[in-house]
Design a protein around this motif. Structure first.
Motif, PDB file in Angstrom:
ATOM      1  N   MET A 111       0.839  -1.187   0.000  1.00 64.27           N
ATOM      2  CA  MET A 111       0.000   0.000   0.000  1.00 64.27           C
ATOM      3  C   MET A 111       0.880   1.246   0.000  1.00 64.27           C
ATOM      4  O   MET A 111       1.897   1.278   0.682  1.00 64.27           O
ATOM      5  N   PRO A 112       0.487   2.277  -0.741  1.00 66.52           N
ATOM      6  CA  PRO A 112       1.276   3.507  -0.767  1.00 66.52           C
ATOM      7  C   PRO A 112       1.408   4.111   0.626  1.00 66.52           C
ATOM      8  O   PRO A 112       0.467   4.138   1.397  1.00 66.52           O
ATOM      9  N   GLY A 113       2.595   4.586   0.914  1.00 66.56           N
ATOM     10  CA  GLY A 113       2.828   5.240   2.189  1.00 66.56           C
ATOM     11  C   GLY A 113       3.189   4.301   3.323  1.00 66.56           C
ATOM     12  O   GLY A 113       3.621   4.740   4.372  1.00 66.56           O
ATOM     13  N   GLU A 114       3.004   3.006   3.131  1.00 67.35           N
ATOM     14  CA  GLU A 114       3.359   2.053   4.175  1.00 67.35           C
ATOM     15  C   GLU A 114       4.814   1.639   4.010  1.00 67.35           C
ATOM     16  O   GLU A 114       5.330   1.598   2.896  1.00 67.35           O
ATOM     17  N   PRO A 115       5.489   1.308   5.120  1.00 71.49           N
ATOM     18  CA  PRO A 115       6.890   0.872   5.002  1.00 71.49           C
ATOM     19  C   PRO A 115       6.999  -0.414   4.183  1.00 71.49           C
ATOM     20  O   PRO A 115       6.094  -1.238   4.181  1.00 71.49           O
ATOM     21  N   TRP A 116       8.113  -0.559   3.508  1.00 70.91           N
ATOM     22  CA  TRP A 116       8.350  -1.757   2.702  1.00 70.91           C
ATOM     23  C   TRP A 116       8.905  -2.890   3.547  1.00 70.91           C
ATOM     24  O   TRP A 116       9.013  -4.012   3.080  1.00 70.91           O
ATOM     25  N   PHE A 117       9.320  -2.576   4.760  1.00 70.41           N
ATOM     26  CA  PHE A 117       9.947  -3.602   5.586  1.00 70.41           C
ATOM     27  C   PHE A 117       9.380  -3.575   6.991  1.00 70.41           C
ATOM     28  O   PHE A 117       8.803  -2.586   7.435  1.00 70.41           O
ATOM     29  N   GLU A 118       9.549  -4.700   7.653  1.00 74.38           N
ATOM     30  CA  GLU A 118       9.194  -4.792   9.063  1.00 74.38           C
ATOM     31  C   GLU A 118      10.219  -5.708   9.708  1.00 74.38           C
ATOM     32  O   GLU A 118      10.423  -6.837   9.246  1.00 74.38           O
ATOM     33  N   GLY A 119      10.859  -5.211  10.741  1.00 78.55           N
ATOM     34  CA  GLY A 119      11.903  -5.995  11.393  1.00 78.55           C
ATOM     35  C   GLY A 119      13.047  -6.251  10.440  1.00 78.55           C
ATOM     36  O   GLY A 119      13.666  -5.325   9.936  1.00 78.55           O
ATOM     37  N   CYS A 120      13.290  -7.517  10.155  1.00 79.47           N
ATOM     38  CA  CYS A 120      14.393  -7.907   9.265  1.00 79.47           C
ATOM     39  C   CYS A 120      13.902  -8.385   7.903  1.00 79.47           C
ATOM     40  O   CYS A 120      14.662  -8.969   7.139  1.00 79.47           O
ATOM     41  N   LEU A 121      12.631  -8.168   7.601  1.00 82.05           N
ATOM     42  CA  LEU A 121      12.066  -8.602   6.321  1.00 82.05           C
ATOM     43  C   LEU A 121      11.656  -7.395   5.488  1.00 82.05           C
ATOM     44  O   LEU A 121      11.114  -6.430   6.011  1.00 82.05           O
ATOM     45  N   SER A 122      11.918  -7.493   4.192  1.00 81.20           N
ATOM     46  CA  SER A 122      11.540  -6.402   3.297  1.00 81.20           C
ATOM     47  C   SER A 122      10.910  -6.966   2.039  1.00 81.20           C
ATOM     48  O   SER A 122      11.278  -8.044   1.572  1.00 81.20           O
ATOM     49  N   GLY A 123       9.985  -6.223   1.509  1.00 79.69           N
ATOM     50  CA  GLY A 123       9.418  -6.569   0.218  1.00 79.69           C
ATOM     51  C   GLY A 123      10.244  -5.942  -0.888  1.00 79.69           C
ATOM     52  O   GLY A 123      10.949  -4.957  -0.679  1.00 79.69           O
ATOM     53  N   VAL A 124      10.172  -6.535  -2.064  1.00 82.23           N
ATOM     54  CA  VAL A 124      10.783  -5.953  -3.257  1.00 82.23           C
ATOM     55  C   VAL A 124       9.756  -6.022  -4.379  1.00 82.23           C
ATOM     56  O   VAL A 124       8.800  -6.786  -4.323  1.00 82.23           O
ATOM     57  N   GLY A 125       9.960  -5.221  -5.397  1.00 80.47           N
ATOM     58  CA  GLY A 125       9.057  -5.241  -6.543  1.00 80.47           C
ATOM     59  C   GLY A 125       7.631  -4.905  -6.146  1.00 80.47           C
ATOM     60  O   GLY A 125       7.391  -4.046  -5.301  1.00 80.47           O
ATOM     61  N   ASP A 126       6.677  -5.595  -6.761  1.00 77.91           N
ATOM     62  CA  ASP A 126       5.264  -5.312  -6.515  1.00 77.91           C
ATOM     63  C   ASP A 126       4.853  -5.539  -5.067  1.00 77.91           C
ATOM     64  O   ASP A 126       3.889  -4.945  -4.599  1.00 77.91           O
ATOM     65  N   CYS A 127       5.562  -6.379  -4.365  1.00 74.24           N
ATOM     66  CA  CYS A 127       5.254  -6.608  -2.950  1.00 74.24           C
ATOM     67  C   CYS A 127       5.449  -5.321  -2.149  1.00 74.24           C
ATOM     68  O   CYS A 127       4.696  -5.036  -1.225  1.00 74.24           O
ATOM     69  N   ALA A 128       6.436  -4.532  -2.528  1.00 73.85           N
ATOM     70  CA  ALA A 128       6.725  -3.288  -1.812  1.00 73.85           C
ATOM     71  C   ALA A 128       6.032  -2.090  -2.443  1.00 73.85           C
ATOM     72  O   ALA A 128       5.595  -1.181  -1.742  1.00 73.85           O
ATOM     73  N   HIS A 129       5.937  -2.092  -3.762  1.00 74.17           N
ATOM     74  CA  HIS A 129       5.436  -0.904  -4.466  1.00 74.17           C
ATOM     75  C   HIS A 129       4.802  -1.304  -5.797  1.00 74.17           C
ATOM     76  O   HIS A 129       5.402  -1.166  -6.850  1.00 74.17           O
ATOM     77  N   ALA A 130       3.595  -1.791  -5.738  1.00 79.14           N
ATOM     78  CA  ALA A 130       2.898  -2.217  -6.957  1.00 79.14           C
ATOM     79  C   ALA A 130       2.661  -1.025  -7.879  1.00 79.14           C
ATOM     80  O   ALA A 130       2.447   0.098  -7.432  1.00 79.14           O
ATOM     81  N   THR A 131       2.731  -1.282  -9.170  1.00 82.69           N
ATOM     82  CA  THR A 131       2.508  -0.243 -10.162  1.00 82.69           C
ATOM     83  C   THR A 131       1.629  -0.783 -11.282  1.00 82.69           C
ATOM     84  O   THR A 131       1.510  -1.997 -11.448  1.00 82.69           O
ATOM     85  N   ARG A 132       1.032   0.115 -12.015  1.00 82.80           N
ATOM     86  CA  ARG A 132       0.237  -0.304 -13.169  1.00 82.80           C
ATOM     87  C   ARG A 132       1.170  -0.851 -14.246  1.00 82.80           C
ATOM     88  O   ARG A 132       2.334  -0.479 -14.312  1.00 82.80           O
TER      89      ARG A 132
END
Length: 132
Positions: free
Chosen positions: A1-22
């Motif tokens: 979701m926009p504005g939410e952190p891409w990571f929590e603790g020691c885990l991070s999202g990449v690509g669409d998991c972190a910042h989905a785009t059209r």
């Protein structure tokens, strides 16, 4: 979701998991690869700064590296997501225009030498622009 952190603790999202785009620019996969490279750069920096192997880094050290990664990537990601949304809107409107008018508008709206500028990227903030 926009504005939410891409990571929590020691885990991070990449690509669409972190910042989905059209899909209108076809950059989702490319951004995921860029994310992986950038994440590797910041993890390597954390390892070198701590002077110990990755598995011995503290959660705080990993979290600091993830925070740097997110801060560094967020500007480019916002740019790509914004351009993708803009192009999607243009293409949606263009679908209602006659083909000749669509070609004319696109030729004026997007100069061919500038169309792919959004794809220019170099790891860790070193951007090399081609000569036009």
């Amino acid at each position: 979701m926009p504005g939410e952190p891409w990571f929590e603790g020691c885990l991070s999202g990449v690509g669409d998991c972190a910042h989905a785009t059209r899909p209108d620019l076809g950059q989702g996969g490319a951004m995921a690869i860029e994310d992986g490279v950038e994440l590797g750069v910041y993890m390597k920096e954390a390892i070198e700064a701590a002077g110990k192997p990755f598995k011995e880094l503290s959660p705080e050290e990993v979290g600091a590296a993830l925070r740097k990664y997110e801060i560094h990537r967020s500007h480019r990601v916002a740019h790509i997501v914004g351009k993708s949304g803009m192009m999607g809107n243009i293409f949606m409107v263009m679908g209602y225009l006659p083909r000749w008018l669509m070609r004319f508008v696109m030729s004026k709206a997007i100069h061919p030498t500038r169309f792919l500028e959004h794809t220019l990227w170099a790891p860790h903030g070193t951007l090399c622009l081609p000569e036009l």
